[in-house]
Design a protein around this motif. Structure first.
Motif, PDB file in Angstrom:
ATOM      1  N   ILE A  70       7.270 -31.915   8.922  1.00 25.11           N
ATOM      2  CA  ILE A  70       8.456 -32.271   9.696  1.00 25.11           C
ATOM      3  C   ILE A  70       9.218 -31.007  10.052  1.00 25.11           C
ATOM      4  N   ILE A  71       9.547 -30.873  11.341  1.00 25.75           N
ATOM      5  CA  ILE A  71      10.301 -29.719  11.819  1.00 25.75           C
ATOM      6  C   ILE A  71      11.643 -30.206  12.333  1.00 25.75           C
ATOM      7  N   ILE A  99       2.297 -34.221  12.523  1.00 23.36           N
ATOM      8  CA  ILE A  99       3.414 -33.323  12.812  1.00 23.36           C
ATOM      9  C   ILE A  99       4.535 -34.114  13.472  1.00 23.36           C
ATOM     10  N   ALA A 100       5.749 -33.975  12.952  1.00 15.21           N
ATOM     11  CA  ALA A 100       6.899 -34.684  13.501  1.00 15.21           C
ATOM     12  C   ALA A 100       8.056 -33.712  13.703  1.00 15.21           C
ATOM     13  N   LEU A 115       2.318 -30.359  22.410  1.00 18.69           N
ATOM     14  CA  LEU A 115       2.849 -31.356  23.339  1.00 18.69           C
ATOM     15  C   LEU A 115       2.205 -31.282  24.720  1.00 18.69           C
ATOM     16  N   ASP A 116       1.249 -30.389  24.896  1.00 16.15           N
ATOM     17  CA  ASP A 116       0.567 -30.304  26.187  1.00 16.15           C
ATOM     18  C   ASP A 116      -0.144 -31.614  26.500  1.00 16.15           C
ATOM     19  N   GLY A 117       0.175 -32.189  27.651  1.00 18.18           N
ATOM     20  CA  GLY A 117      -0.457 -33.440  28.055  1.00 18.18           C
ATOM     21  C   GLY A 117       0.052 -34.655  27.316  1.00 18.18           C
ATOM     22  N   ARG A 118       1.095 -34.480  26.534  1.00 19.87           N
ATOM     23  CA  ARG A 118       1.660 -35.595  25.762  1.00 19.87           C
ATOM     24  C   ARG A 118       3.038 -35.977  26.288  1.00 19.87           C
ATOM     25  N   ARG A 119       3.433 -37.193  25.960  1.00 24.15           N
ATOM     26  CA  ARG A 119       4.795 -37.653  26.195  1.00 24.15           C
ATOM     27  C   ARG A 119       5.603 -37.341  24.953  1.00 24.15           C
ATOM     28  N   ALA A 120       6.798 -36.783  25.132  1.00 24.76           N
ATOM     29  CA  ALA A 120       7.622 -36.371  23.996  1.00 24.76           C
ATOM     30  C   ALA A 120       9.081 -36.515  24.352  1.00 24.76           C
ATOM     31  N   THR A 121       9.934 -36.452  23.321  1.00 21.35           N
ATOM     32  CA  THR A 121      11.372 -36.546  23.547  1.00 21.35           C
ATOM     33  C   THR A 121      12.092 -35.507  22.711  1.00 21.35           C
ATOM     34  N   THR A 122      13.353 -35.313  23.030  1.00 23.37           N
ATOM     35  CA  THR A 122      14.248 -34.445  22.275  1.00 23.37           C
ATOM     36  C   THR A 122      15.663 -34.916  22.577  1.00 23.37           C
ATOM     37  N   HIS A 123      16.646 -34.239  22.041  1.00 25.20           N
ATOM     38  CA  HIS A 123      18.032 -34.595  22.347  1.00 25.20           C
ATOM     39  C   HIS A 123      18.229 -34.533  23.863  1.00 25.20           C
ATOM     40  N   GLY A 149       0.644 -40.830  17.698  1.00 30.83           N
ATOM     41  CA  GLY A 149      -0.413 -40.731  16.697  1.00 30.83           C
ATOM     42  C   GLY A 149      -0.172 -39.607  15.719  1.00 30.83           C
ATOM     43  N   ASP A 150      -0.805 -38.465  15.939  1.00 32.01           N
ATOM     44  CA  ASP A 150      -0.677 -37.344  15.018  1.00 32.01           C
ATOM     45  C   ASP A 150       0.482 -36.425  15.364  1.00 32.01           C
ATOM     46  N   VAL A 151       1.164 -36.702  16.458  1.00 38.65           N
ATOM     47  CA  VAL A 151       2.337 -35.920  16.857  1.00 38.65           C
ATOM     48  C   VAL A 151       3.469 -36.876  17.212  1.00 38.65           C
ATOM     49  N   LEU A 152       4.623 -36.696  16.565  1.00 35.71           N
ATOM     50  CA  LEU A 152       5.766 -37.575  16.786  1.00 35.71           C
ATOM     51  C   LEU A 152       6.997 -36.727  17.082  1.00 35.71           C
TER      52      LEU A 152
END
Length: 332
Positions: A70-71, A99-100, A115-123, A149-152
């Motif tokens: 977790i980061i 990895i989260a 996060l390449d090619g992935r959907r992601a969020t942040t503040h 899956g393996d990345v949150l």
């Protein structure tokens, strides 16, 4: 045992650091019973929160031994994260770790290429910056968290609680996650797709773009914003812009990136949110005021856009309004 490693570097804020410690740490009897074992990993001499020294026997290289890494939020999302942290996170993922990230911790994942090619969020405050710095990432600023899956990734601050409880729910089921939520006195489950409560005043909703032929539509958009309660159509807007409906729609898309009707719907939802936060008007009254016509229509579109019902949204902000009133009263 499920090894959970918390990555810490200089300047990380205390709140985001405390979330994984509270949910997965030894002070949580449910976490201990479930077999979670939390390790805090940091370079020597690391300071967090601007003043607290993180003394731990484990360096960042220990991340590679964990099942989950977790980061929390970065110290400064405007600059590239520390290279030793980026490298350690990448190696942990290569070895099979989940990895989260919480808040701007997403910048670390992006720098590591996760996060390449992935959907992601942040503040939501940093979503545009994340998208600009890492164009291969599909940044969604309108959700609480995303499980790929393996990345949150989680949105800002308290959304980290939702993400950590979600991981517990995935690992051990809803009963354990709910028990932890009760101990924390938080909602047992806020779906990841629920929208972040982003402040978006209607007065700031006018884009600065122009159509392909150079037409400035800002005046028209201000005109429409003042008439959201009216049943505006594309024909109405086109007539005001002195264009044919077809030509107007093309110019509008070029200027705003969306269709006229979708833009109107978005502004009506923004205005409804503002009225729910600041007034005691009934849902029926608000529906009419924002041009939705009926409460049923407002509920349907509001839930689709925001992720919760108008009543739930209003309840969320009720305590904040009461607090502001109390502060104002005490200040007199």
């Amino acid at each position: 045992m499920t090894a959970v490693a918390l990555a810490v570097t200089d300047g990380m804020p205390l709140f985001e650091l405390s979330i994984p410690c509270t949910i997965f740490g030894p002070g949580n009897p449910e976490a201990v019973a479930a077999g979670y074992e939390l390790t805090v990993c940091a370079p020597p001499g690391t300071q967090v929160g601007g003043w607290l020294r993180a003394e731990t026997a484990y360096g960042l290289e220990h991340l590679a031994t964990a099942d989950t890494v977790i980061i929390p939020a970065c110290d400064d999302a405007m600059h590239r994260p520390p290279e030793d942290l980026v490298t350690a996170v990448g190696e942990a993922h290569e070895r099979g770790a989940r990895i989260a990230s919480i808040c701007t911790g997403a910048f670390v994942l992006a720098a590591a290429g996760l996060l390449d090619g992935r959907r992601a969020t942040t503040h939501w405050m940093y979503a545009t910056k994340l998208a600009e710095q890492y164009p291969h990432t599909e940044v969604d600023p309108g959700v609480l968290y995303i499980d790929d899956g393996d990345v949150l990734t989680a949105a800002g601050q308290a959304a980290g609680i939702d993400l950590c409880l979600h991981m517990v729910r995935v690992d051990h089921g809803a009963a354990l996650a709910n028990a932890m939520a009760r101990r924390l006195v938080v909602a047992p489950h806020r779906a990841g797709g629920q929208a972040q409560f982003i402040a978006a005043p209607v007065s700031q909703a006018v884009p600065r773009g122009q159509g392909h032929d150079g037409n400035d539509l800002s005046g028209l958009l201000h005109w429409a914003l003042e008439r959201l309660g009216e049943p505006l159509t594309v024909t109405d807007l086109a007539r005001q812009a002195h264009m044919s409906p077809r030509h107007f729609s093309r110019q509008f898309l070029a200027a705003t990136g969306t269709s006229p009707l979708q833009w109107l719907l978005t502004q009506r939802i923004h205005h409804a949110r503002e009225l729910l936060e600041t007034t005691d008007h009934s849902i029926e009254h608000i529906a009419e005021a924002v041009g939705m016509g009926t409460a049923t229509t407002l509920r349907r579109h509001f839930h689709r856009a925001v992720g919760v019902s108008p009543t739930t949204y209003r309840r969320t902000f009720a305590k904040e309004r009461q607090w502001d009133a109390a502060v104002t009263q005490n200040g007199k």
